[in-house]
Structures are given as structure tokens and as C-alpha cells.
Enzyme design. Structure first.
Site, short mmCIF file in Angstrom:
data_model
loop_
_atom_site.label_atom_id
_atom_site.label_comp_id
_atom_site.label_asym_id
_atom_site.label_seq_id
_atom_site.Cartn_x
_atom_site.Cartn_y
_atom_site.Cartn_z
CG HIS A 13 -3.26 8.63 0.93
ND1 HIS A 13 -4.44 8.11 1.69
CD2 HIS A 13 -3.24 7.79 0.12
CE1 HIS A 13 -4.78 7.22 1.37
NE2 HIS A 13 -4.14 6.61 0.20
NE ARG A 17 0.56 -0.10 -6.00
CZ ARG A 17 -0.67 0.08 -5.67
NH1 ARG A 17 -0.83 0.05 -4.08
NH2 ARG A 17 -1.80 0.41 -6.23
CG ASN A 41 -2.24 -0.36 0.24
OD1 ASN A 41 -1.42 0.53 0.21
ND2 ASN A 41 -3.36 -0.57 -0.58
CE LYS A 99 -5.77 4.32 5.13
NZ LYS A 99 -5.47 4.42 3.45
CG LEU A 217 -12.45 1.34 -4.67
CD1 LEU A 217 -11.96 -0.01 -4.10
CD2 LEU A 217 -13.96 1.60 -4.49
CG HIS A 249 -3.14 -0.76 -9.80
ND1 HIS A 249 -3.27 -1.98 -8.99
CD2 HIS A 249 -3.93 0.18 -9.15
CE1 HIS A 249 -3.71 -1.68 -7.82
NE2 HIS A 249 -4.33 -0.33 -7.94
CB ALA A 260 -9.76 0.36 -6.83
C1 NCD Z 1 -5.22 2.13 -3.78
C2 NCD Z 1 -4.32 1.26 -4.13
O1 NCD Z 1 -4.29 0.86 -5.15
O2 NCD Z 1 -3.16 0.79 -3.31
N1 NCD Z 1 -6.45 2.15 -4.46
C3 NCD Z 1 -7.29 3.25 -4.68
O3 NCD Z 1 -8.35 3.10 -5.44
N2 NCD Z 1 -7.14 4.45 -4.16
C4 NCD Z 1 -5.76 1.87 -2.48
C5 NCD Z 1 -6.63 2.89 -1.57
O4 NCD Z 1 -6.14 4.03 -1.33
O5 NCD Z 1 -7.87 2.66 -1.62
ZN ZN Z 2 -4.73 5.16 -0.86
#
Ligand code: NCD
Ligand code: ZN
Length: 349
Positions: A13, A17, A41, A99, A217, A249, A260
Site C-alpha cells: 500500500h 503521487r 488517489n 481500491k 487517516l 505531503h 492527512a
Molecule cells: C493518504 C494520502 O495522503 O493519499 N493519506 C493518509 O492519511 N493515509 C490517503 C489514505 O490512504 O488514506
Molecule cells: Zn493510503
């Protein structure tokens, strides 16, 4: 000096980016992991064969020369996912898995699924074709406390899915509760566990002022949950495997919106190893990192080996994002500034 040699691990997992961030961070994973399941995502989510092909190409182009790393692509399920496209993509090895993000559950999930029942036809085809379903297991109703969202999701959604589709290959991603640990074992599904959920509990976000460096998250929970996750990960049980959920990030965005995600790929292996050593379970590390995942997905483990050495390893405060030799941003890694007890020595044959 203690050393450990294991089969090269995989990351089940991962968020890679796009663009500059992708180019700057991919080597942290590609150097020591054989494969990674790449989360879909991205800003414009990966919802079709065409997008997955394009994204995979950009990942491969960003790899260091002669890298053998293999990105395993996923499709982002939406209310409009086309069943033919999904199954075609799976049969033609474009999608490794699908997903499921409940709408607005996490970063870049606004295109996610509003009503999971609407996907039941799709789950049926996935079950028939052996296509794995990877789940971000949190409800998003604003009345549900943020710390309870995983448990409520298990009760309201996941238990229905496992009941209706007992042969569907399901991974509950980045589990955070002892409730999830029990559910996974009792229902014959898989689960990934992140390094950060093995190290921190929810207190970490509130030390020295609100600290979004430890906000991800699903959010870290109470200490009893962390201890339960440590027992699960280090147990060697086949249903638990490595998935970093490394989610970079840029510093300026973390500071601006506290988004998150925890970026752990520069230290993921060392971070997990610290936990396995503390739990006196180094013998089970290879199962968690390199064997249980391939076993779950019915694929072969990697052929190469990775050597790990017990020696002090100072973690950088920041990872620079560089463009044309200029630093254009920074990302804070998990364990920033700490000294970890393990270090990856490298690949051995
Ligand atoms: C992830 C993200 O930043 O893409 N963030 C996270 O807090 N884990 C998305 C995710 O897996 O929930
Ligand atoms: Zn994730």
C-alpha cells in the site's frame, strides 16, 4: 553487530503521487522493495485503463536506471465504474486490484463511492474473476466520531460485504484497531499494517501543540489498539502484511491545511524492524515483509535478498524536493531527527 538477511520485501500500500514529487521520492521505495501496490488517489484519480497505463508509464520513467521495481496498479472505484473496463483491465494485467474509498474518507477521495451497495454487482464480478478489493475502511458520516469510523465501517459495511461475497479477496488497508485485527482473522481476509500505527497512538498528534506530522487517516487510536496491532504484525500470521501507506505531503501543504498522510518510505523497513526487535520477533519479520503478501495474492515472493544491519541510523529532518538542482520544497519523513537502531545495508544475491 547483528545482521538479518530476508527475501526482498514488497509494499502492499503506497502513495507515489505524480510529477516532481514522484520523481523525488520513488527511489526510497524502488531501491529496497521488489513491488508496490500503487494507490490510485492522484489529483485526477486513476479510474480507467487509459489513466492507469499513463500513470504506470510515468512511474516507470521516474525510476532510477536499471531498476527492477514493479509498480502494481490499482483502479479507483467510483459510483460510475464500468464493470467491463474493470474486469478487462484486471484480465490484461493492467489493474492488480481495485481500491474502494468511501467518498471523502481521506486525501483526494472526493470521487469515492457514495453508496457501497451500488457496487455489489461489481463485487460479484470481482469475486468471480479473483480480482482483489482493497478497502479504506472508514465511514464518513459526520455524526460518527472520527476515532470510531473504522469500527463502524466494519459493522455497517464490511461485515455485509464479507457475508455476501465470501470468496472475494479483500484487504482491509492500514488497520488501526484491535477490532479490525479480530475481524480480519475471523473472516479470512487480509490486512496491511503501517509503520506509524505500530509506533504512535493518538497522543502523538497533541504533543507540543497540534501536530499534523502525525495525522493520517485512519487516525491513530488509543494505546491498547497500537499494542494489538504490534502483536498482529509480529505474529507471523498469514493475514497480516506490510503496507506502508507512505503518503508524502509537501511541508507547505501540511502547514497550510494539516492534510492527512505520513511519509515513511525513507525509513519504513528500519521503522518496522525496530518494532519487531522490541517485540522479540525478528524471526517473523520476513513473513510480514516478504512472504505473507505474495502468499495472499498468489504470486511468487521476490528472488533477491535484502541485508539489514543493526547500527545507529540518524533520520533526516527533511527530504528535499529538487527541480533542476534547486530545492523547491521539503517533506518531513516519519521518525525525522530520531536515531533508529537498524539500517538497510543493500541487496544481496
Ligand atoms: C493518504 C494520502 O495522503 O493519499 N493519506 C493518509 O492519511 N493515509 C490517503 C489514505 O490512504 O488514506
Ligand atoms: Zn493510503
Amino acid at each position: 553487530m547483528k545482521t538479518l538477511t530476508i527475501i526482498k520485501p514488497d509494499d502492499w500500500h503506497l502513495h507515489l503521487r505524480e510529477g516532481l514529487v514522484l520523481k523525488n521520492i520513488i527511489h526510497f521505495t524502488s531501491e529496497f522493495f521488489g513491488r508496490a501496490v500503487v494507490m490510485p488517489n492522484t489529483k485526477t484519480p486513476i479510474t480507467s485503463i487509459e489513466r492507469a497505463r499513463y500513470y504506470k508509464k510515468s512511474i516507470v520513467e521516474a525510476l532510477p536506471e536499471s531498476s527492477k521495481f514493479e509498480p502494481l496498479m490499482t483502479i479507483y472505484l467510483t459510483d460510475d465504474t464500468d464493470k467491463e473496463e474493470l474486469i478487462n483491465g484486471f484480465k490484461n494485467n493492467i489493474f492488480f486490484a481495485a481500491k474502494l474509498y468511501p467518498a471523502n474518507a481521506t486525501t483526494n477521495s472526493s470521487y469515492g463511492v457514495k453508496k457501497i451497495e451500488n457496487l455489489y454487482k461489481i463485487f460479484e464480478s470481482m469475486q468471480d474473476n479473483g480480482m482483489p478489493l482493497l478497502i479504506h475502511g472508514e465511514v464518513t458520516d459526520s455524526e460518527v466520531d472520527v476515532f470510531d469510523r473504522e469500527e463502524v465501517f466494519i459493522d455497517k459495511e464490511l461485515s455485509q460485504i464479507t457475508k455476501r461475497f465470501p470468496k472475494l479477496k479483500i484487504v482491509l488497508e492500514h488497520i488501526t484497531t484491535s477490532y479490525a485485527v479480530d475481524f480480519v482473522q475471523e473472516n479470512n481476509i487480509g490486512a496491511t499494517i503501517t509503520p506509524h500505527h505500530l509506533h504512535i497512538n493518538r497522543n502523538a498528534m497533541f504533543f507540543g501543540g497540534l501536530n499534523s506530522d502525525f495525522y493520517c487517516l485512519p487516525v491513530a487510536k488509543r494505546e491498547n489498539n497500537r499494542l494489538s496491532l504490534r502483536r498482529a504484525a509480529t505474529s507471523g500470521k498469514k493475514c497480516f502484511f506490510l503496507g506502508t501507506d507512505s503518503a508524502p505531503h509537501l511541508r507547505k501543504w501540511k502547514a497550510f491545511c494539516g492534510c492527512a498522510g505520513i511519509f515513511n518510505s525513507p525509513v519504513a523497513i528500519e521503522s518496522y524492524l525496530t518494532v519487531f526487535e522490541e517485540e522479540d520477533a525478528l524471526d517473523n519479520f520476513e513473513k510480514f515483509a516478504s512472504l505473507n503478501g505474495p502468499n495472499f495474492y498468489n504470486i511468487s515472493p521476490n528472488l533477491e535478498k535484502l541485508k539489514l544491519v543493526s547500527r545507529p541510523n540518524k533520520v533526516k529532518e527533511f527530504i528535499d524536493v529538487v527541480e533542476d538542482e534547486n530545492i523547491v520544497g521539503q517533506i518531513k519523513p516519519f521518525h525525522a531527527g530520531e536515531i533508529l537502531r537498524w539500517q538497510v545495508e543493500g541487496i544481496v544475491n
